[in-house]
Design a protein around this motif. Structure first.
Motif, PDB file in Angstrom:
ATOM      1  N   GLY A   9       0.815  -1.198   0.000  1.00 37.31           N
ATOM      2  CA  GLY A   9       0.000   0.000   0.000  1.00 37.31           C
ATOM      3  C   GLY A   9       0.853   1.253   0.000  1.00 37.31           C
ATOM      4  O   GLY A   9       2.079   1.197   0.111  1.00 37.31           O
ATOM      5  N   GLY A  10       0.192   2.386  -0.147  1.00 35.56           N
ATOM      6  CA  GLY A  10       0.909   3.656  -0.124  1.00 35.56           C
ATOM      7  C   GLY A  10       0.122   4.758  -0.784  1.00 35.56           C
ATOM      8  O   GLY A  10      -1.082   4.630  -1.026  1.00 35.56           O
ATOM      9  N   LEU A  11       0.822   5.820  -1.056  1.00 35.22           N
ATOM     10  CA  LEU A  11       0.233   6.997  -1.707  1.00 35.22           C
ATOM     11  C   LEU A  11       0.552   6.941  -3.197  1.00 35.22           C
ATOM     12  O   LEU A  11       1.711   6.756  -3.585  1.00 35.22           O
ATOM     13  CB  LEU A  11       0.800   8.271  -1.090  1.00 35.22           C
ATOM     14  N   VAL A  12      -0.469   7.127  -4.008  1.00 31.69           N
ATOM     15  CA  VAL A  12      -0.284   7.085  -5.458  1.00 31.69           C
ATOM     16  C   VAL A  12      -1.157   8.161  -6.081  1.00 31.69           C
ATOM     17  O   VAL A  12      -2.229   8.485  -5.561  1.00 31.69           O
ATOM     18  CB  VAL A  12      -0.622   5.684  -6.011  1.00 31.69           C
ATOM     19  N   GLN A  13      -0.699   8.703  -7.183  1.00 31.41           N
ATOM     20  CA  GLN A  13      -1.474   9.721  -7.878  1.00 31.41           C
ATOM     21  C   GLN A  13      -2.608   9.084  -8.682  1.00 31.41           C
ATOM     22  O   GLN A  13      -2.513   7.908  -9.071  1.00 31.41           O
ATOM     23  CB  GLN A  13      -0.579  10.513  -8.807  1.00 31.41           C
ATOM     24  N   PRO A  14      -3.667   9.832  -8.922  1.00 29.94           N
ATOM     25  CA  PRO A  14      -4.752   9.307  -9.768  1.00 29.94           C
ATOM     26  C   PRO A  14      -4.202   8.825 -11.108  1.00 29.94           C
ATOM     27  O   PRO A  14      -3.346   9.476 -11.712  1.00 29.94           O
ATOM     28  CB  PRO A  14      -5.676  10.509  -9.939  1.00 29.94           C
ATOM     29  N   ALA A  91      -8.714   3.618   0.525  1.00 29.34           N
ATOM     30  CA  ALA A  91      -9.294   2.780   1.567  1.00 29.34           C
ATOM     31  C   ALA A  91      -8.183   1.985   2.235  1.00 29.34           C
ATOM     32  O   ALA A  91      -7.042   1.964   1.762  1.00 29.34           O
ATOM     33  CB  ALA A  91     -10.321   1.815   0.980  1.00 29.34           C
ATOM     34  N   VAL A  92      -8.543   1.339   3.320  1.00 28.95           N
ATOM     35  CA  VAL A  92      -7.674   0.313   3.890  1.00 28.95           C
ATOM     36  C   VAL A  92      -8.062  -1.005   3.229  1.00 28.95           C
ATOM     37  O   VAL A  92      -9.247  -1.368   3.213  1.00 28.95           O
ATOM     38  CB  VAL A  92      -7.823   0.223   5.418  1.00 28.95           C
ATOM     39  N   THR A 115      -3.892   5.215  -0.584  1.00 27.13           N
ATOM     40  CA  THR A 115      -4.385   6.574  -0.730  1.00 27.13           C
ATOM     41  C   THR A 115      -4.106   7.061  -2.147  1.00 27.13           C
ATOM     42  O   THR A 115      -2.956   7.044  -2.592  1.00 27.13           O
ATOM     43  CB  THR A 115      -3.722   7.524   0.275  1.00 27.13           C
ATOM     44  N   VAL A 116      -5.159   7.451  -2.821  1.00 25.17           N
ATOM     45  CA  VAL A 116      -5.041   7.953  -4.188  1.00 25.17           C
ATOM     46  C   VAL A 116      -5.315   9.449  -4.145  1.00 25.17           C
ATOM     47  O   VAL A 116      -6.442   9.877  -3.901  1.00 25.17           O
ATOM     48  CB  VAL A 116      -6.005   7.245  -5.141  1.00 25.17           C
TER      49      VAL A 116
END
Length: 118
Positions: A9-14, A91-92, A115-116
């Motif tokens: 998981g992590g932060l990614v751009q749309p 989401a988780v 997280t998007v």
């Protein structure tokens, strides 16, 4: 001791992609149907994708054509490839192992945050 350990998981751009992994131990992998669920803030946990006892895959309508479920029996690991991610995919994400015979016998991972956002 049964363990389902999610990662990826992590932060990614749309529009970006992520691959989630769920490594299992303490269960006989082939005795369980593996799947992924997700829970967004303020919402109930929902099925994203899962393997069925017949060996096919089941996807939520919202992710069909966007997410791909796969597994590696030798590694006792299930994957969720997520493409074209959107803000509403935030989401988780939880990995689940459901006993193919005793469906109430299920195990969950601890969850991994996706997280998007731009």
């Amino acid at each position: 001791q049964v363990q389902l350990v999610e990662s990826g998981g992590g932060l990614v751009q749309p529009g970006g992609s992520l691959t989630l992994s769920c490594a299992t131990s303490g269960i006989i992998f082939t005795f369980y149907n593996m799947g992924w669920y997700r829970q967004a803030p303020g919402k109930e946990r929902e099925l994203v994708a899962s393997f069925t006892s017949a060996g096919s895959t089941n996807y939520a309508d919202s992710v069909k054509g966007q997410f791909t479920l796969s597994k590696d029996g030798d590694k006792h690991t299930v994957y969720l490839q997520m493409n074209s991610l959107k803000a509403e995919d935030t989401a988780v994400y939880y990995c689940q192992a459901e006993d193919r015979v005793v469906h109430t016998n299920t195990y969950w991972g601890q969850g991994t945050q996706v997280t998007v956002s731009s």
